[in-house]
Enzyme design. Structure first.
Site, short mmCIF file in Angstrom:
data_model
loop_
_atom_site.label_atom_id
_atom_site.label_comp_id
_atom_site.label_asym_id
_atom_site.label_seq_id
_atom_site.Cartn_x
_atom_site.Cartn_y
_atom_site.Cartn_z
N ASN A 25 7.60 -28.03 28.34
CA ASN A 25 8.02 -28.61 26.59
C ASN A 25 6.90 -28.79 26.36
O ASN A 25 6.46 -30.20 26.60
CB ASN A 25 9.42 -29.04 26.62
CG ASN A 25 9.28 -29.92 25.61
OD1 ASN A 25 8.93 -29.40 24.85
ND2 ASN A 25 10.37 -31.05 25.29
N TRP A 26 5.84 -28.43 24.81
CA TRP A 26 4.17 -28.92 24.68
C TRP A 26 5.45 -30.24 24.46
O TRP A 26 3.77 -30.98 23.64
CB TRP A 26 3.40 -28.15 23.77
CG TRP A 26 3.05 -26.93 24.81
CD1 TRP A 26 3.27 -26.12 26.35
CD2 TRP A 26 2.67 -25.49 24.17
NE1 TRP A 26 2.63 -25.60 26.11
CE2 TRP A 26 1.82 -24.90 25.28
CE3 TRP A 26 1.43 -25.74 23.03
CZ2 TRP A 26 0.88 -24.08 25.07
CZ3 TRP A 26 0.85 -24.36 23.01
CH2 TRP A 26 0.97 -24.24 24.09
N LYS A 27 6.08 -30.03 23.54
CA LYS A 27 6.63 -31.29 22.88
C LYS A 27 5.69 -31.39 21.22
O LYS A 27 5.06 -29.88 21.20
CB LYS A 27 6.36 -32.57 23.39
CG LYS A 27 7.54 -32.76 24.26
CD LYS A 27 7.79 -34.25 25.30
CE LYS A 27 8.64 -34.19 25.94
NZ LYS A 27 9.70 -34.98 26.38
N HIS A 85 17.46 -31.14 23.22
CA HIS A 85 17.04 -32.21 23.55
C HIS A 85 16.85 -33.93 23.14
O HIS A 85 17.37 -33.79 22.19
CB HIS A 85 15.41 -32.10 23.50
CG HIS A 85 14.68 -32.37 24.85
ND1 HIS A 85 13.77 -33.84 24.17
CD2 HIS A 85 13.83 -32.66 25.41
CE1 HIS A 85 13.34 -34.24 25.10
NE2 HIS A 85 12.94 -33.25 26.02
N GLU A 88 15.00 -35.89 22.81
CA GLU A 88 14.36 -36.63 21.38
C GLU A 88 14.85 -36.36 20.69
O GLU A 88 14.85 -37.08 19.26
CB GLU A 88 13.01 -36.14 21.82
CG GLU A 88 12.15 -37.36 23.11
CD GLU A 88 11.13 -36.71 24.40
OE1 GLU A 88 10.83 -34.86 23.31
OE2 GLU A 88 10.86 -36.75 24.61
N GLU A 122 18.52 -33.10 31.29
CA GLU A 122 17.84 -33.73 31.87
C GLU A 122 18.18 -35.20 31.52
O GLU A 122 18.69 -35.39 30.58
CB GLU A 122 16.54 -33.44 30.58
CG GLU A 122 16.04 -31.93 30.72
CD GLU A 122 14.59 -32.14 29.26
OE1 GLU A 122 13.55 -31.51 30.02
OE2 GLU A 122 14.61 -32.07 27.88
N GLY A 179 9.06 -38.64 30.32
CA GLY A 179 8.34 -38.94 30.74
C GLY A 179 7.99 -40.33 30.48
O GLY A 179 6.48 -41.21 30.61
N SER A 199 10.05 -35.47 34.18
CA SER A 199 9.22 -35.81 35.36
C SER A 199 9.05 -34.91 36.37
O SER A 199 8.13 -35.52 37.76
CB SER A 199 9.35 -37.52 35.51
OG SER A 199 9.23 -38.97 34.57
P1 PGA Z 1 8.66 -34.78 31.15
O1 PGA Z 1 9.26 -33.96 29.74
O2 PGA Z 1 8.37 -33.90 32.55
O3 PGA Z 1 7.61 -35.18 30.61
O4 PGA Z 1 9.45 -35.95 31.54
C1 PGA Z 1 10.62 -33.15 29.83
C2 PGA Z 1 10.99 -33.23 29.30
O5 PGA Z 1 10.97 -33.88 28.14
O6 PGA Z 1 11.67 -31.62 28.69
#
Ligand code: PGA
Length: 247
Positions: A9-11, A94, A96, A165, A171, A209
């Protein structure tokens, strides 16, 4: 045994130059890869990355999809548009998006439905916040989030992927222990079993993470079928190590 799926997931990261370098290096590093690999990229780069991954072992994913089919929804990207660029997967719900864009359980459920209707596999994200975990509400929260998706999608549920998640692990460098993650995955598997006979062949990914050091133990858990990888998916050696751990 089903092959694991590692999805990056590049965000909101990348550029034409950076994407080309990243994808080219991943392709070069993925020799004899025995798992499924996908990258979920920002919408403007779908066409570029489609071109880069066509004919390789990497599959293309998006990070969001509109809950609407088409029409006066300025700024939105429809499932049919994603499909036009060969998008195979789409992240839905997600944390976010839930946190910063007000996505509710019912919005997420409809987005999953839109993706499925266009032949895209939604990767539906569920997970509890730190506050919810500390209050002992983890199971209740993830079950509520998944129940909305099951309710809206009926028997089509077997076509989607679930990603657990924990919000507090995204993150932050804090990962759920393999046992903690497995416990929640088993709960989700049980909920899927009650909804479909196909539950055991469905994928439940862990995200939060995941990195080169912890991937192997997480991926060895019986109900963890792969990973959804954020930060580490932007670093070639780290992502390749996770892919190698998934063999
Ligand atoms: P992360 O993000 O690996 O940086 O914790 C995972 C995600 O949000 O899909």
């Amino acid at each position: 045994m089903k092959k694991k799926l590692i999805a990056g997931n590049w965000k909101m990261n990348g550029s034409l130059a950076a994407n080309e370098a990243l994808v080219t290096a991943l392709i070069a590093g993925m020799v004899n890869t025995n798992c499924r690999v996908a990258v979920c990229v920002p919408a403007p780069y779908l066409q570029q990355v489609q071109r880069l991954v066509t004919g390789t072992a990497i599959e293309l994913g998006a990070q969001d999809v509109s809950q609407h089919e088409s029409g006066a929804y300025t700024g939105e990207v429809s499932a049919a548009m994603l499909r036009d660029f060969g998008t195979r997967y789409c992240l839905v719900g997600h944390s976010e998006r839930r946190q910063y864009h007000g996505e509710t359980d019912s919005t997420v459920a409809v987005k999953a439905q839109r993706a499925l209707a266009s032949g895209i596999t939604p990767i539906v994200c569920v997970g509890e916040t730190l506050e919810e975990r500390e209050a002992g509400r983890t199971e209740e929260v993830v079950k509520r989030q998944l129940a909305a998706v099951i309710h809206t999608n009926g028997h089509c549920i077997s076509e989607l992927i679930v990603a657990y998640e924990p919000v507090w692990a995204i993150g932050t460098g804090k990962t759920a222990t393999p046992e903690e993650a497995q416990q929640v995955h088993a709960v989700l598997r049980g909920q899927l079993r009650a909804a479909t006979e196909q539950a055991d062949r469905m994928f439940i990914l862990y995200g939060g993470s995941m990195n080169a050091a912890n991937a192997a133990t997480l991926l060895s858990q019986s109900d963890i079928d792969g990973g959804l990888v954020g930060g580490a998916s932007l670093k070639v050696p780290d992502f390749l190590s996770i892919v190698a751990a998934a063999q």
